[in-house]
Design a protein around this motif. Structure first.
Motif: not given
Length: 500
Positions: A172-175, A178-182
């Motif tokens: 969940a942290k990885k996801r 990734k969404e924050a970077h996007k």
């Protein structure tokens, strides 16, 4: 009849109800006949009834057992204020029992006495503190201890749950990262685009528009034009690029608009063709100017809702289209015109939108399509196929194998100038360069779309290709599309579009 206590174990409730009704004649109706007795409830098993009697006898008197079982509904219906009055029981008046609320410690003690287990709260050190990430689902429950009345977890199970929980949290942290970077990337691109638009707007307003005729063909202006026009100057640049060869004035628009309103009023009152007879107008033209316009306006950019009935631009779009049918009765109204007029209304004032609309439809390509000139339309399709084969030979042969001709997808693109097939902001950018390069860019954009989705289209058959090109994906971006458009070469054997 006296109440038989021996029947209490099996059918106590039913026995008591029968005896009570026999001893209460004052409750009978005026007809003198007793009402039909309801069907007796299903009997309790003997063991359960004996168990209940045993519990009742242990805690209180036998009369309390009857009261607790027979008058449950009655006592629930009483208001709290009535509880202070003496309560009625079966064999006499006795003061009611006070139902004091139990403390949590008392409840815990009763639970321990009943289960024979001692509840030990977890030590403070075992409790989780300062959790950085709390999942929104119940996955965190796997780390909680089970209730005391359930078997405890084994060591292997607890370790496995701990590992699964850690893996879920890490995923969940990885996801989220990734969404924050996007999101950050999208915001950076948006800020950069807004800065470019702001700087370009200054150049257009202060340098280009005051010197339009001298600067419009320069290389600098053409490069700036390719990047997209700022929304604040887009309508002005479109009007200047399209021109006004027909010499239409705002006063002329008002004349044709009033004529259209008279025709609509006359048609709605009489529904007679003779009353709306107009010079050069056929029956099909009149029907189109009335029925098709109303039908198409409701289907124009339905997601925006501003052109729907009751929306701010509904009547405005209706006026522009109606005035054009009076101005050009030889053309009338053709499906697809509403999208072109709507895009112009979003960027121009009413009279200016009508002037640009009439001059735009007077261009050779639009006039051939909207007047359904089959010979000219076939020439455009043949020229498109020449550049199609030149730029995308594999896809061209794939289309040929299915006998998929350009008219299947090009007609919708050309009739609406891509405003129906592409997202509105992307369609406006296509319009920007279309006003600069003319009809050639419309067909170049079509080849750019085919190049963008070439790999996908090569895997499809006839039906899926037609469906795909009729409704393009919504996630198409201007950068990807215009990079594909830029890769299209509009030359064949040293011949340009107009020569082909």
């Amino acid at each position: 009849a006296p109440l038989g206590f021996t029947d209490v174990n099996l059918n106590s409730r039913n026995t008591y109800e029968v005896s009570r009704r026999r001893s209460a004649p004052e409750h009978l109706p005026h007809g003198g006949t007793a009402p039909a007795e309801p069907a007796p409830p299903p009997q309790e098993p003997a063991e359960r009834a004996r168990h209940r009697v045993g519990i009742a006898g242990a805690g209180s008197s036998f009369a309390e057992f009857f009261t607790r079982n027979f008058f449950t509904k009655r006592t629930k219906e009483l208001k709290p204020a009535v509880q202070s009055a003496p309560g009625w029981k079966l064999f006499g008046k006795v003061p009611p029992r006070e139902n004091l609320p139990k403390d949590s410690k008392i409840i815990q003690q009763e639970y321990e006495a009943r289960t024979g287990r001692m509840y030990k709260p977890p030590p403070p050190s075992a409790r989780r503190k300062n959790i950085e990430f709390e999942p929104l689902s119940t996955t965190a429950l796997i780390l909680e201890d089970r209730p005391a009345n359930l078997p405890a977890k084994s060591v292997e199970e607890a370790l496995r749950h701990r590992q699964e929980y850690n893996e879920m949290v890490a995923e969940a942290k990885k996801r989220e990262i990734k969404e924050a970077h996007k999101r950050k990337k999208i915001m950076r691109e948006r800020f950069k685009q807004e800065e470019n638009i702001a700087s370009a707007m200054v150049i257009w307003v202060n340098e280009i528009l005051p010197n339009w005729e001298g600067m419009r063909a320069t290389r600098r202006v053409r490069e700036l034009w390719w990047q997209g026009l700022p929304p604040s100057v887009r309508g002005k640049v479109w009007s200047l690029a399209v021109g006004n060869e027909l010499n239409i004035t705002p006063e002329l628009y008002e004349i044709f608009l009033s004529r259209a309103k008279e025709r609509w009023k006359s048609f709605s009152e009489t529904s007679s063709e003779n009353d709306i007879e107009d010079a050069g107008a056929s029956v099909a033209d009149r029907e189109a100017s009335l029925e098709l316009i109303k039908l198409d306006i409701s289907r124009t950019f339905p997601s925006l809702y501003i052109f729907q009935k009751g929306g701010p631009y509904h009547d405005l779009l209706h006026s522009v289209l109606g005035a054009y049918t009076c101005y050009r009765p030889d053309v009338g109204y053709v499906q697809g015109m509403s999208f072109i007029a709507a895009v112009l209304i979003l960027n121009l004032e009413e009279a200016d939108a009508f002037i640009a609309f009439a001059n735009l439809l007077n261009k050779p390509c639009q006039l051939a399509f909207f007047r359904v000139d089959h010979s000219m339309m076939l020439k455009y399709f043949a020229a498109f196929e020449v550049f199609f084969e030149e730029n995308l030979p594999k896809l061209f042969l794939h289309f040929k194998s299915y006998s998929l001709t350009p008219d299947i997808y090009l007609i919708d693109w050309i009739f609406t100038l891509y405003s129906k097939s592409l997202p509105l902001d992307l369609a406006c950018r296509v319009w920007d360069v279309f006003c600069r390069d003319g009809e050639e860019f419309l067909f170049r954009t079509g080849l750019g779309i085919l190049r963008l989705y070439e790999d996908i289209l090569l895997q499809m058959d006839f039906i899926h290709i037609a469906q795909f090109l009729t409704k393009l994906p919504e996630d198409i971006t201007s950068e990807k599309l215009f990079s594909c458009i830029a890769a299209i070469q509009m030359q064949n054997s040293n011949k340009k579009w107009a020569q082909v």
